[in-house]
Design an enzyme around this catalytic site. Structure first.
Site, PDB file in Angstrom:
ATOM      1  CD  GLU A 253      -1.671   2.310   1.833  1.00  0.00           C
ATOM      2  OE1 GLU A 253      -1.443   3.309   1.094  1.00  0.00           O
ATOM      3  OE2 GLU A 253      -1.612   2.342   3.069  1.00  0.00           O
ATOM      4  CB  CYS A 287      -1.404   7.128   1.533  1.00  0.00           C
ATOM      5  SG  CYS A 287      -2.498   6.013   2.436  1.00  0.00           S
TER       6      CYS A 287
END
Length: 479
Positions: A253, A287
């Site tokens: 990720e 993010c």
């Protein structure tokens, strides 16, 4: 120096809480004022060897623990997290800087993941496949893949470890977790909840150290069967190479540069006001945060004006202070990066609509910043800012908007605002991202997959998809 509210720091190996002793240490800094919260022990080579041996020895014990018992321990740990939520949230705000209200929410959501995957442990099933020969039984079983090396960053020190730990433990894997060294106490607090809930000694290890040294040692060990990483794209590439050398699966990720498509038929006031709140939540160090606001030309001026007003009304301060909405950046490196990105954009012709500089106070504070007229040659149009900077850019047609939204190799999150059902369908299909929000910015839920596409990574965490990377398929044909 140790503050009264901040926990002592340890390594957690073979069920033992190991203090610094004669180990090297690193300072944990409060980003709101620059003071030292504590000294973090860094794992020696012998510590890492012991963690690996223990993870290997404990794996069959935990794998063979029946799902009901695994679920019971995980649910008890979740309950302890909730009981201790205020203390864990305080640790998080002290070491990471985010407002206390955000830290409280994060602890609760971390507990949610343990509860969710506790139930998923009961649903690890297989199937019987009819054979094409008489007298043959064909079974497909899903079993724990093996000891896991997991690496998490500093920005979400509860929920990111929780996603990995909860899924891996539910599957029956042992885990060595290396959290971010800037915010270690939060992860240690979660580990203590698991330990006190009855997790067998050695199933979970927590280590800290020089990231490159620790990752190399763990990933190249034959004991480790699976790698999970959340962090930057460059580091993700490096860890992928190390995992590939051992033919080990890795879940990634990585970064994002979230586009927001705002069409002229959208609720401009809501999209702008909530957009500013979303962009600067966590001081932009998220993010999946919205970063590039692409607004249809007829609505551009209205949107930008409202966005700037909302940005200038945000309350900036120490996360421990009531009412704070935007805290400090995590460290001095982040401050330097923000200043460099703004300077580069302005030098090339960008306009600073608000913010743009470091705030003159102790700690690592940078003004929430809005940039317009940013040329495509500017670094910030290609690099994830991971800080409190928002970019405004107009577009004309849906085709233009999608082309800019999908231009970058990042494909983690994307957002769109429109009152047209047809447009919503078209952008939902056309946006290249692992997670998409239509007419909303809050898109994360325990029961849904979390992950990206392209260079933002592969694999999912959360939801029913989240346990699959920690399982392997075994086919048994029996006469």
């Amino acid at each position: 120096m140790q503050t009264q509210q901040y926990d002592s720091l340890y390594l957690f190996i073979n069920g033992q809480w190991l203090s610094a002793g004669d180990r090297e240490t690193s300072a944990v800094i409060n980003p709101a004022n620059g003071t030292t919260l504590g000294r973090l022990p860094l794992a020696t080579n012998a510590d890492l060897d012991q963690a690996l041996i223990t993870a290997g020895e404990s794996f069959p014990v935990w794998r063979n623990t029946v799902p009901d018992d695994r679920a019971r321990i995980m649910k008890k740990a979740a309950a302890l997290m909730r009981e201790r939520a205020e203390h864990i949230a305080t640790l998080m705000t002290l070491e990471e800087g985010k407002p206390l209200s955000e830290s409280r929410d994060e602890v609760q959501r971390a507990a949610d993941y343990f509860e969710w995957f506790a139930e998923e442990a009961r649903r690890i099933d297989g199937r019987v496949v009819p054979a094409n020969r008489p007298g043959v039984q064909q079974l497909v079983k899903r079993q724990a893949i093996g000891p896991v090396a997991a690496f998490t960053p500093w920005n979400f020190p509860a929920i990111t470890p929780a996603r990995k730990l909860s899924a891996a433990l539910a599957a029956g894997c042992s885990v060595i977790l290396k959290p971010g060294e800037e915010s270690p106490a939060t992860a240690l607090a979660l580990a203590r909840c698991l330990d006190e809930a009855g997790l067998p000694k050695g199933v979970l290890q927590i280590v800290f150290g020089v990231p490159d040294k620790v990752s190399s040692k763990l990933i190249t060990s034959p004991i480790i069967r699976k790698v999970a990483f959340t962090g930057s794209v460059p580091v993700g590439r490096l860890l992928s190479e190390r995992a590939a050398a051992g033919v080990k699966p890795i879940s990634l990720e990585l970064g994002g540069h979230g586009p927001v498509l705002v069409f002229e038929d959208a609720d401009i006031e809501e999209a702008a006001t909530n957009g500013a709140a979303n962009r600067f939540r966590g001081t932009g160090q998220i993010c999946i945060s919205s970063t590039r606001f692409l607004v249809q030309r007829n609505a551009y001026e209205r949107f930008v004006q409202r966005f700037v007003e909302a940005t200038e009304n945000l309350v900036i301060g120490d996360g421990m202070e009531p009412g704070t909405q935007v805290g400090p950046l995590a460290n001095e490196r982040q401050l330097e990066k923000m200043a460099a990105l703004v300077e580069d954009a302005v030098t090339q012709g960008a306009t600073v609509l608000t913010g743009g500089k470091r705030i003159n106070r102790s700690g690592f504070f940078f003004e929430p910043t809005v940039l317009a007229n940013v040329p495509m040659s500017a670094r910030i149009m290609h690099e994830e800012p991971f800080g409190p900077i928002a970019i405004m850019r107009p577009f004309d047609t849906i085709k233009d908007g999608l082309e800019e939204a999908n231009r970058l190799p990042y494909a983690l999150s994307a957002y769109a605002f429109t009152s047209s059902a047809r447009t919503a369908l078209d952008v939902g299909d056309g946006l290249e991202a692992g997670m998409i929000g239509i007419n909303q910015y809050r898109i994360i839920a325990t029961e849904l997959p979390f992950g990206g596409m392209k260079e933002s990574g592969h694999g999912s965490e959360g939801g029913r998809e989240g346990i699959a990377p920690y399982l392997t398929n075994k086919f048994i044909s029996q006469i």
